[in-house]
Structures are given as structure tokens and as C-alpha cells.
Design an enzyme around this catalytic site. Structure first.
Site, PDB file in Angstrom:
ATOM      1  NE  ARG A 185     -23.769  36.734 -24.054  1.00  0.00           N
ATOM      2  CZ  ARG A 185     -24.377  36.882 -25.236  1.00  0.00           C
ATOM      3  NH1 ARG A 185     -23.893  36.261 -26.303  1.00  0.00           N
ATOM      4  NH2 ARG A 185     -25.463  37.623 -25.345  1.00  0.00           N
ATOM      5  CB  CYS A 244     -29.297  31.968 -28.150  1.00  0.00           C
ATOM      6  SG  CYS A 244     -30.059  32.656 -29.645  1.00  0.00           S
TER       7      CYS A 244
END
Length: 287
Positions: A185, A244
């Protein structure tokens, strides 16, 4: 932030604390599944540590999402979170032991939030429910009656930065911005959660899973220091910003840093879900 800071508690220590005379710890079950938001509550109802309460990431550990521009899991107001803690029976000085299925990602969000509102008597159960069972801890499906607590929030605004602060960092080549998501990601692999992929320009990658050993327990302080030295060039300090996907696993990196004896980093709660929601913000890809 000064004084003794609790980070982790072993299952054996948690059992001893629960069985000791005097005020018992408040156990909080933080299990949650991002792809199935009802699963954590269902798991809690099936079995949990006796007298534990349940914390839902979406409703207890987050505020209203609104139009999504603040990210998927914006922080609740300190007043709303304080009311939640009172409903759980929290009094000043009572130890809170947060746990989840094992890795500690969701439990660390509660741990961080407790410090944020002025309750440092908090620890994450190292290894989660798996470690609890291994140590001989029992489980139940019974839900206990809870007497309302007396906790009052005293929020520490210095623990948090917003999107404007992060935007200002892009002009500063010396800043350290740390992404807790997995390598894929971070590099730009498509995600079911976000419309745009990649990371904030200039960030380094320290997946929260790298804080754990094969059993799901936290690495030792020395091992954690080495991990952060590799991924962050040894620059984790009180100006480091952790982020995050939505301000959850970043708390695991903060927990790991503090457990390693490093200074408290800052949290960007909006994280990638907020940053990527605005098409005008720059995006980087690649490792």
C-alpha cells in the site's frame, strides 16, 4: 510527557493484576475487523476476558466520519471519549488493559487515546487473547453490569498534528514522516479503502507488523530500536510524525517507539484516508 509510562503488560502480569486484592484493572476488548465492522462485537459476545467491556473502533474510538474529508477514523471529541470511558466504569488512576485478537493494532489505538485524554495508567496486553489463553486465562460470554465511572478528560493537544501541519512539512527536507501500512500500500498498490494509492511525499515505511515476532508479541526494546534505526535512519524523536491508513496502526508504531525508550512521536490521525481524499495533495509511489 514525563514520569513512568506503561506500554505493555504480559498475560501473566495481567492475570496477577486481575486476581490481586484491591481495585481490579479495567479490561477493554478492542477486537475489530476492517472488512467486517460487526465482527469484533460478535466475537466479544461469544467470548471475552471476564468483566471486560467492548470498544468498537467505529463508534467508541472514532468520531463521526461526516463527508470523509477528515479520514475514515477521525478522533472523537475529548468530551465524547470521556463519556465513553465513564460508561465503561473508568475512575482516575485505574489501570486499563487493552487487548485485541493478538497483534495489538486496535488495542494500541485505545492505549494512545487514553494518554491523549490524560489517563497514562494504560497498557496493551502483549500477544492479545492468544497470550491470555496460553497463560491459562479464562474466557466468558457473560456481560457484567457496570457502575458509571468518574473520569474527566484532560486532553493533550501536543500529541496530534493535522493535515495543514503535514502539508507544511513538505517544505522541510529534514522532517521524518513514518507510514505504518504494509509495503504494498505504501508503494502504491490498489486498496479497497482509498480512491488514490501511494504515500505522502517524503515518508518512509515502517509497517507496524515489523514490531512483532512470529507469535504476535512485541519485539524487545533493543530489537525495536534496531528496526526503527533501519527504517527511519535512527531519527525517531518528538517531532517524528506517524501515520497509516486512518490513524490506527500508526498508534502501534508509537507504542513500539515508546516501549523501545524512544521519544513520543506525533500522530497524524487523518492519515492517508484524509490526505488522499483531496485531489490537489501530492502523492508519491514506489518503495
Amino acid at each position: 510527557m514525563s514520569g513512568h509510562i506503561s506500554t505493555l503488560i504480559s498475560a501473566t502480569e495481567a492475570l496477577e493484576a486481575r486476581n490481586a486484592t484491591g481495585a481490579s484493572p479495567l479490561f477493554v476488548d478492542c477486537r475489530f475487523e476492517l472488512y467486517d465492522p460487526e465482527a469484533g462485537r460478535q466475537q466479544y459476545e461469544q467470548s471475552h476476558i471476564p468483566e471486560a467491556v467492548h470498544a468498537d473502533l467505529d463508534t467508541d474510538l472514532s468520531g463521526p466520519v461526516g463527508d470523509g474529508s477528515r479520514g475514515r477514523h477521525p478522533l472523537p471529541t475529548p468530551e465524547a471519549f470521556g463519556a465513553t470511558l465513564r460508561n465503561w466504569g473508568l475512575h482516575p488512576g485505574r489501570l486499563v488493559i487493552a487487548y485485541d485478537a493478538g497483534p495489538g493494532m486496535f488495542a494500541s489505538r485505545l492505549w494512545w487515546m487514553l494518554h491523549w485524554v490524560g489517563h497514562p495508567q494504560a497498557a496493551v496486553l502483549d500477544g492479545g487473547l492468544h497470550a491470555w489463553r496460553q497463560a491459562g486465562g479464562t474466557l466468558t460470554d457473560a456481560v457484567s453490569d457496570i457502575a458509571t465511572g468518574s473520569f474527566a478528560s484532560r486532553v493533550n493537544l501536543d500529541m496530534v498534528v493535522d493535515v495543514h501541519y503535514v502539508e507544511s512539512l513538505l517544505e522541510n527536507v529534514s522532517y521524518m514522516l513514518v507510514d505504518a501500512r504494509d509495503n504494498g500500500r505504501f508503494a502504491g498498490a490498489k486498496s479497497a479503502f482509498d480512491s488514490r494509492s501511494g504515500h505522502i511525499p517524503g515518508a518512509v515505511n515502517h509497517p507496524y507488523q515489523s514490531n512483532l515476532d512470529a507469535s504476535g508479541a512485541m519485539l524487545s526494546s533493543e530489537q525495536l530500536k534496531k528496526q526503527f534505526a533501519r527504517s527511519c535512519s535512527g531519527k525517531v524523536n518528538s517531532e517524528t510524525v506517524m501515520y497509516c491508513g486512518s490513524g490506527v496502526s500508526a498508534c502501534h508504531n508509537i507504542l513500539a517507539a515508546v516501549h523501545a525508550g524512544l521519544p513520543w512521536p506525533l500522530l497524524y490521525p487523518g492519515s492517508w484516508s484524509e490526505w488522499s481524499s483531496h485531489p490537489g495533495r501530492p502523492v508519491a509511489t514506489g518503495g
